[in-house]
Design a protein around this motif. Sequence first.
Motif, PDB file in Angstrom:
ATOM      1  N   GLU A 191       3.311  11.480  -0.750  1.00 16.90           N
ATOM      2  CA  GLU A 191       2.266  11.896  -1.689  1.00 16.90           C
ATOM      3  C   GLU A 191       1.681  13.226  -1.215  1.00 16.90           C
TER       4      GLU A 191
ATOM      5  N   SER B 201       0.489   6.107  -5.326  1.00 15.40           N
ATOM      6  CA  SER B 201       0.443   5.003  -4.354  1.00 15.40           C
ATOM      7  C   SER B 201       0.939   3.707  -4.973  1.00 15.40           C
TER       8      SER B 201
ATOM      9  N   ASP C 266       0.892  10.383   3.015  1.00 15.39           N
ATOM     10  CA  ASP C 266      -0.096  10.903   2.064  1.00 15.39           C
ATOM     11  C   ASP C 266      -0.765  12.084   2.754  1.00 15.39           C
TER      12      ASP C 266
END
Length: 158
Positions: A105, A40, A79
Motif C-alpha cells: 500500500e 487493506s 503500508d
Amino acid sequence: MSGLRLADEAATNALAGELARTAPPGAVVYLHGNLGAGKSTLARAWLRAIGVEGTVRSPTYTLVERYPLAGGGEALHLDLYRIGAPGELEFLGLDEAGAALWLVEWPERGTGALPPADLHVRLEPDGAGRRARLEPGTPAGAAWLARLRPEGRLAPDS
Ligand SMILES: Nc1ncnc2c1ncn2[C@@H]1O[C@H](COP(=O)(O)OP(=O)(O)O)[C@@H](O)[C@H]1O
Ligand SMILES: [Mg+2]
C-alpha cells in the motif's frame, strides 16, 4: 478499460481470492488508491486466501508485516503511508528473493527501494462501492492478467 466494479466489500474479497489463486510465485503487487479505497481490505482477503490465519495486523506503523506461508517463503504486507523516506525500507531487511508475495500500500512512497510491480491494482470510489483497474508492470504480470481475463468474473464491465 475502465475497470471492474466492486459493488461491496464481498466483491473486493472475491477479487482478492481470484488474484491469490492465479498469482505467479514471488508476485509484487502495488495497491494504489486513497485512504478508504479498500487497499487493506484487498490485502487482508488475499492473505486469508493463501492460508494466513489469525490476526492480519495493519502495517501502518511497522511499515511491514510478514507472514510465513505453509508452502515456504513469506508474504509481505507493506503500508508506506507513514514512511519518512524510501531509504527506511533498507533497514527492514526484507529478503526480496525469499518473498512469495508482496502486497504494497502507498508504493509511490517507496520509490527506488521496492522491487518493480508485476501488477498494479488501482482502487477508487464508485458510488457506495469501488472500481478496480488492473495493469501489468512486467511481462510476468501481463501473462498473469491474460490468464485471468478469459474467466469472465474478471472481465472489464465496459
Ligand atoms: N468494494 C467495496 N465497496 C464498499 N466498501 C468497501 C469495498 N471494499 C472495501 N470497502 C470498505 O472500505 C473501507 C476502507 O477500506 P480499507 O481497506 O481500510 O481502505 P484503505 O486500506 O485503502 O485505506 C472499509 O470499511 C471497507 O469495508
Ligand atoms: Mg490501508
